[in-house]
Design a protein around this motif. Structure first.
Motif, PDB file in Angstrom:
ATOM      1  N   PRO A  25     -12.261  39.933  44.402  1.00 53.15           N
ATOM      2  CA  PRO A  25     -10.431  39.467  45.241  1.00 53.15           C
ATOM      3  C   PRO A  25     -11.585  38.260  45.530  1.00 53.15           C
ATOM      4  CG  PRO A  25     -10.483  41.181  44.847  1.00 53.15           C
ATOM      5  CD  PRO A  25     -12.391  41.417  44.953  1.00 53.15           C
TER       6      PRO A  25
ATOM      7  N   HIS B 255      -4.821  37.436  37.282  1.00 59.80           N
ATOM      8  CA  HIS B 255      -4.305  38.757  36.079  1.00 59.80           C
ATOM      9  C   HIS B 255      -3.098  39.292  36.956  1.00 59.80           C
ATOM     10  CE1 HIS B 255      -4.746  43.055  35.447  1.00 59.80           C
ATOM     11  NE2 HIS B 255      -5.233  42.813  34.281  1.00 59.80           N
TER      12      HIS B 255
ATOM     13  N   SER C 181      -9.173  36.304  42.019  1.00 57.98           N
ATOM     14  CA  SER C 181     -10.577  36.895  42.251  1.00 57.98           C
ATOM     15  C   SER C 181     -11.461  35.583  41.910  1.00 57.98           C
ATOM     16  CB  SER C 181     -10.468  38.634  41.098  1.00 57.98           C
ATOM     17  OG  SER C 181      -9.995  39.115  42.056  1.00 57.98           O
TER      18      SER C 181
ATOM     19  N   SER D 143      -1.372  41.743  37.478  1.00 55.69           N
ATOM     20  CA  SER D 143      -1.256  42.843  38.479  1.00 55.69           C
ATOM     21  C   SER D 143      -2.858  42.884  39.219  1.00 55.69           C
ATOM     22  CB  SER D 143      -1.017  44.072  37.641  1.00 55.69           C
ATOM     23  OG  SER D 143      -2.375  44.657  37.241  1.00 55.69           O
ATOM     24  N   LYS D 144      -3.283  42.298  39.828  1.00 56.05           N
ATOM     25  CA  LYS D 144      -4.611  41.859  40.279  1.00 56.05           C
ATOM     26  C   LYS D 144      -4.276  40.758  41.659  1.00 56.05           C
ATOM     27  CE  LYS D 144      -7.212  44.775  37.594  1.00 56.05           C
ATOM     28  NZ  LYS D 144      -8.991  45.506  36.953  1.00 56.05           N
TER      29      LYS D 144
END
Length: 207
Positions: free
Chosen positions: A171, A61, A67, A63-64
């Protein structure tokens, strides 16, 4: 003098089971002594020689943190809800990659069931076994990368009749602790998933 162990014969016990078979294995050990062993195996193995796949999905992702997807599923043999990776049996005519993409789409909603649209198979392991003291059931661990956009919605599952699967995105840096919490809450953690989580934790500590 030590010699190479060998299988002498495999006798199948007659049962009414549809998906499994119970076998009596006669084998010779390193000293030449003949021994017996009972085992349970799948009766559905495809011509590819592999029973199933387990899917380690890596969600990328913008901005994450990286995961993965884990699932909660009640497993009658364990008598508990098991926390595990998405997985499924290899159908006749399929290979590990196509099975993994299909099962990922069905159990989690990610992808379309085929390669493309940001979903790609990154790695297929060698053939692995989990509990070789009880069964010869085997699998491939398939790593699938899922490239996400910033505002992609959470996809819906496409479960088959009788499937009751809860998915959860975690995550990777939190995976070990999340599984520890599940265990404390009375869930059972699958051995493969637990090993991956521990390996990720140790890699971060010792790499």
């Amino acid at each position: 003098m030590s010699q190479k162990p060998e299988i002498l014969s495999v006798e199948e016990y007659k049962t009414d089971a549809k998906w499994l078979k119970l076998e009596n294995i006669k084998w010779k050990d390193q000293t030449g002594k003949e021994r017996g062993w009972e085992a349970a195996n799948r009766s559905t193995r495809s011509k590819a020689g592999v029973d199933s796949v387990h899917i380690l999905a890596i969600l990328d992702h913008p901005s994450k943190p990286p995961s993965t997807i884990i699932i909660e599923q009640f497993r009658p043999p364990a008598g508990a809800t098991v926390i595990e990776l998405p997985a499924g049996l290899v159908d006749e005519g399929e290979d590990a990659e196509s099975t993994a993409l299909r099962e990922l789409h069905e159990e989690t909603g990610y992808g379309t069931g085929k390669s493309g649209d940001g979903v790609s198979v990154e790695d297929v392991s060698s053939v692995l076994v989990k509990d070789p003291g009880m069964t010869g059931a085997n699998f491939n661990l398939v790593t699938v990368k899922v490239k996400l956009n910033e505002n992609d919605p959470e996809p819906e599952q496409h479960l088959e009749e009788g499937e009751h699967i809860v998915k959860r995105v975690v995550p990777l840096k939190d995976l070990y602790d999340v599984l520890q919490t599940y265990a404390k809450d009375g869930f059972v953690v699958d051995g493969l998933l637990g090993s991956i989580a521990l390996g990720w934790k140790l890699a971060g500590k010792y790499a």
